[in-house]
Motif scaffolding. Structure first.
Motif, PDB file in Angstrom:
ATOM      1  N   ILE A  32       0.848  -1.197   0.000  1.00  0.00           N
ATOM      2  CA  ILE A  32       0.000   0.000   0.000  1.00  0.00           C
ATOM      3  C   ILE A  32       0.880   1.242   0.000  1.00  0.00           C
ATOM      4  O   ILE A  32       1.950   1.266   0.615  1.00  0.00           O
ATOM      5  N   TYR A  33       0.430   2.259  -0.726  1.00  0.00           N
ATOM      6  CA  TYR A  33       1.120   3.555  -0.692  1.00  0.00           C
ATOM      7  C   TYR A  33       0.077   4.647  -0.537  1.00  0.00           C
ATOM      8  O   TYR A  33      -0.943   4.639  -1.219  1.00  0.00           O
ATOM      9  N   CYS A  34       0.338   5.564   0.379  1.00  0.00           N
ATOM     10  CA  CYS A  34      -0.635   6.598   0.700  1.00  0.00           C
ATOM     11  C   CYS A  34      -0.001   7.984   0.561  1.00  0.00           C
ATOM     12  O   CYS A  34       1.042   8.252   1.164  1.00  0.00           O
ATOM     13  N   ASP A  35      -0.618   8.836  -0.237  1.00  0.00           N
ATOM     14  CA  ASP A  35      -0.185  10.222  -0.385  1.00  0.00           C
ATOM     15  C   ASP A  35      -1.416  11.120  -0.305  1.00  0.00           C
ATOM     16  O   ASP A  35      -2.047  11.432  -1.318  1.00  0.00           O
ATOM     17  N   ASN A  36      -1.762  11.522   0.904  1.00  0.00           N
ATOM     18  CA  ASN A  36      -2.996  12.284   1.115  1.00  0.00           C
ATOM     19  C   ASN A  36      -2.905  13.736   0.665  1.00  0.00           C
ATOM     20  O   ASN A  36      -3.918  14.440   0.649  1.00  0.00           O
ATOM     21  N   ARG A  37      -1.724  14.181   0.287  1.00  0.00           N
ATOM     22  CA  ARG A  37      -1.612  15.543  -0.258  1.00  0.00           C
ATOM     23  C   ARG A  37      -2.384  15.674  -1.565  1.00  0.00           C
ATOM     24  O   ARG A  37      -2.776  16.779  -1.956  1.00  0.00           O
ATOM     25  N   ILE A  38      -2.601  14.552  -2.234  1.00  0.00           N
ATOM     26  CA  ILE A  38      -3.366  14.558  -3.484  1.00  0.00           C
ATOM     27  C   ILE A  38      -4.772  15.093  -3.253  1.00  0.00           C
ATOM     28  O   ILE A  38      -5.381  15.685  -4.156  1.00  0.00           O
ATOM     29  N   THR A  39      -5.306  14.923  -2.054  1.00  0.00           N
ATOM     30  CA  THR A  39      -6.679  15.381  -1.771  1.00  0.00           C
ATOM     31  C   THR A  39      -6.838  16.875  -1.992  1.00  0.00           C
ATOM     32  O   THR A  39      -7.940  17.345  -2.301  1.00  0.00           O
ATOM     33  N   LEU A  40      -5.754  17.632  -1.849  1.00  0.00           N
ATOM     34  CA  LEU A  40      -5.834  19.084  -2.001  1.00  0.00           C
ATOM     35  C   LEU A  40      -6.159  19.487  -3.437  1.00  0.00           C
ATOM     36  O   LEU A  40      -6.632  20.608  -3.675  1.00  0.00           O
ATOM     37  N   SER A  41      -5.932  18.591  -4.373  1.00  0.00           N
ATOM     38  CA  SER A  41      -6.197  18.886  -5.785  1.00  0.00           C
ATOM     39  C   SER A  41      -7.648  18.623  -6.181  1.00  0.00           C
ATOM     40  O   SER A  41      -8.031  18.879  -7.328  1.00  0.00           O
ATOM     41  N   TYR A  42      -8.447  18.116  -5.243  1.00  0.00           N
ATOM     42  CA  TYR A  42      -9.844  17.792  -5.511  1.00  0.00           C
ATOM     43  C   TYR A  42     -10.740  18.606  -4.587  1.00  0.00           C
ATOM     44  O   TYR A  42     -10.894  18.265  -3.406  1.00  0.00           O
ATOM     45  N   PRO A  43     -11.323  19.706  -5.102  1.00  0.00           N
ATOM     46  CA  PRO A  43     -12.077  20.628  -4.241  1.00  0.00           C
ATOM     47  C   PRO A  43     -13.163  19.969  -3.400  1.00  0.00           C
ATOM     48  O   PRO A  43     -13.299  20.273  -2.214  1.00  0.00           O
ATOM     49  N   GLU A  44     -13.947  19.072  -3.995  1.00  0.00           N
ATOM     50  CA  GLU A  44     -15.041  18.466  -3.233  1.00  0.00           C
ATOM     51  C   GLU A  44     -14.526  17.587  -2.101  1.00  0.00           C
ATOM     52  O   GLU A  44     -15.095  17.566  -1.006  1.00  0.00           O
ATOM     53  N   ILE A  45     -13.437  16.877  -2.365  1.00  0.00           N
ATOM     54  CA  ILE A  45     -12.884  15.999  -1.331  1.00  0.00           C
ATOM     55  C   ILE A  45     -12.210  16.810  -0.236  1.00  0.00           C
ATOM     56  O   ILE A  45     -12.369  16.530   0.956  1.00  0.00           O
ATOM     57  N   ARG A  46     -11.470  17.851  -0.598  1.00  0.00           N
ATOM     58  CA  ARG A  46     -10.830  18.643   0.453  1.00  0.00           C
ATOM     59  C   ARG A  46     -11.871  19.382   1.292  1.00  0.00           C
ATOM     60  O   ARG A  46     -11.690  19.560   2.499  1.00  0.00           O
ATOM     61  N   LYS A  47     -12.988  19.786   0.672  1.00  0.00           N
ATOM     62  CA  LYS A  47     -14.069  20.413   1.441  1.00  0.00           C
ATOM     63  C   LYS A  47     -14.688  19.418   2.413  1.00  0.00           C
ATOM     64  O   LYS A  47     -15.027  19.769   3.547  1.00  0.00           O
ATOM     65  N   PHE A  48     -14.838  18.176   1.947  1.00  0.00           N
ATOM     66  CA  PHE A  48     -15.367  17.129   2.820  1.00  0.00           C
ATOM     67  C   PHE A  48     -14.440  16.902   4.012  1.00  0.00           C
ATOM     68  O   PHE A  48     -14.886  16.848   5.170  1.00  0.00           O
ATOM     69  N   LEU A  49     -13.137  16.775   3.755  1.00  0.00           N
ATOM     70  CA  LEU A  49     -12.169  16.566   4.837  1.00  0.00           C
ATOM     71  C   LEU A  49     -12.158  17.756   5.798  1.00  0.00           C
ATOM     72  O   LEU A  49     -12.115  17.582   7.023  1.00  0.00           O
ATOM     73  N   GLN A  50     -12.194  18.958   5.245  1.00  0.00           N
ATOM     74  CA  GLN A  50     -12.229  20.170   6.060  1.00  0.00           C
ATOM     75  C   GLN A  50     -13.432  20.161   6.996  1.00  0.00           C
ATOM     76  O   GLN A  50     -13.310  20.408   8.198  1.00  0.00           O
ATOM     77  N   LYS A  51     -14.601  19.865   6.452  1.00  0.00           N
ATOM     78  CA  LYS A  51     -15.837  19.860   7.224  1.00  0.00           C
ATOM     79  C   LYS A  51     -15.804  18.785   8.310  1.00  0.00           C
ATOM     80  O   LYS A  51     -16.173  19.046   9.471  1.00  0.00           O
ATOM     81  N   GLU A  52     -15.375  17.577   7.950  1.00  0.00           N
ATOM     82  CA  GLU A  52     -15.350  16.485   8.921  1.00  0.00           C
ATOM     83  C   GLU A  52     -14.354  16.754  10.045  1.00  0.00           C
ATOM     84  O   GLU A  52     -14.654  16.505  11.226  1.00  0.00           O
ATOM     85  N   PHE A  53     -13.191  17.243   9.698  1.00  0.00           N
ATOM     86  CA  PHE A  53     -12.221  17.601  10.733  1.00  0.00           C
ATOM     87  C   PHE A  53     -12.802  18.654  11.674  1.00  0.00           C
ATOM     88  O   PHE A  53     -12.763  18.511  12.898  1.00  0.00           O
ATOM     89  N   ALA A  54     -13.306  19.731  11.096  1.00  0.00           N
ATOM     90  CA  ALA A  54     -13.782  20.859  11.904  1.00  0.00           C
ATOM     91  C   ALA A  54     -14.911  20.430  12.835  1.00  0.00           C
ATOM     92  O   ALA A  54     -14.878  20.714  14.050  1.00  0.00           O
ATOM     93  N   GLU A  55     -15.904  19.736  12.303  1.00  0.00           N
ATOM     94  CA  GLU A  55     -17.054  19.344  13.118  1.00  0.00           C
ATOM     95  C   GLU A  55     -16.670  18.337  14.197  1.00  0.00           C
ATOM     96  O   GLU A  55     -17.111  18.442  15.354  1.00  0.00           O
ATOM     97  N   ASN A  56     -15.835  17.369  13.843  1.00  0.00           N
ATOM     98  CA  ASN A  56     -15.478  16.328  14.801  1.00  0.00           C
ATOM     99  C   ASN A  56     -14.500  16.814  15.862  1.00  0.00           C
ATOM    100  O   ASN A  56     -14.551  16.378  17.018  1.00  0.00           O
ATOM    101  N   ILE A  57     -13.631  17.739  15.505  1.00  0.00           N
ATOM    102  CA  ILE A  57     -12.711  18.311  16.497  1.00  0.00           C
ATOM    103  C   ILE A  57     -13.495  19.089  17.550  1.00  0.00           C
ATOM    104  O   ILE A  57     -13.267  18.935  18.755  1.00  0.00           O
ATOM    105  N   VAL A  58     -14.429  19.924  17.104  1.00  0.00           N
ATOM    106  CA  VAL A  58     -15.228  20.707  18.058  1.00  0.00           C
ATOM    107  C   VAL A  58     -16.081  19.787  18.929  1.00  0.00           C
ATOM    108  O   VAL A  58     -16.211  19.997  20.140  1.00  0.00           O
TER     109      VAL A  58
END
Length: 213
Positions: A39-65
């Motif tokens: 397996i190889y994982c490079d999550n920086r690629i997510t930054l190139s996909y607006p819908e996916i980075r928005k999803f990650l942003q939202k999930e992080f923000a809501e779950n952290i709070v």
């Protein structure tokens, strides 16, 4: 541990769809550490996909709070988590800093870039957890500068026992959007891998340093 199962599966599905995570049991990758890995994982690629980075942003923000309340500062671990960490800080309207692997050799010789006042509560963002060593080094740098670390949140963890032990020994709580178990379940359901590949991938995680195909 994961924030919740639904987020874990949706995150895993997204990472597989954009090839941020690649599974190749028959032709293993070689990590910088020298480990052979299916397996190889490079999550920086997510930054190139607006819908996916928005999803990650939202999930992080809501779950952290939900888990910690609103911290004073969001910190990203360089370089992989600078982008996603900044997105989380933006969503929460919080100050952002990032932590280098070591202090700069010139100028102000900073290891922490940005303004961090002693005593501030901090949630640290990572993109990927393998052994946890570099992530915890960033945590130590923040603590040495007076930060009150609430916990670390990451996109993905391989769920290695060594990482669990390292975080436990450091007294730092790690929570992730997704993990290796959720990834494999999703990969089988979506037919990214066969049942035979699943056996290989499960066996590798038990002892990745000694794994031989």
């Amino acid at each position: 541990m994961i924030f919740n199962k639904e987020t874990a599966h949706k995150t895993a599905e997204s990472l597989l769809q954009i090839n941020a995570i690649k599974l190749n049991p028959k032709n293993p990758f070689t990590w910088a550490s020298g480990w052979k890995s299916p397996i190889y994982c490079d999550n920086r690629i997510t930054l190139s996909y607006p819908e996916i980075r928005k999803f990650l942003q939202k999930e992080f923000a809501e779950n952290i709070v939900a888990k910690y309340g609103k911290p004073d500062v969001i910190a990203g671990v360089a370089t992989g988590a600078i982008g996603i960490g900044l997105l989380v800080a933006e969503a929460l309207e919080l100050p952002f800093v990032y932590v280098r692997p070591e202090p700069k050799k010139h100028g102000r010789q900073n290891q922490i870039e940005g303004q961090l006042e002693a005593g501030k509560t901090v949630v640290v963002i990572e993109d990927l957890i393998s052994t946890g060593k570099s992530s915890l080094q960033a945590v130590e740098a923040l603590k040495e500068n007076g930060a009150n670390i609430l916990g670390m949140a990451a996109i993905f963890t391989y769920e290695f026992q060594v990482a669990e032990d390292n975080f436990k020994n450091a007294g730092i709580e790690l929570t992730t959007l997704s993990n290796y178990s959720s990834l494999l379940e999703n990969a089988v359901n979506q037919k990214y891998i066969s049942d035979g590949d699943l056996d290989t991938l499960q066996e590798w995680r038990k002892n990745p340093a000694e794994w031989n195909q």
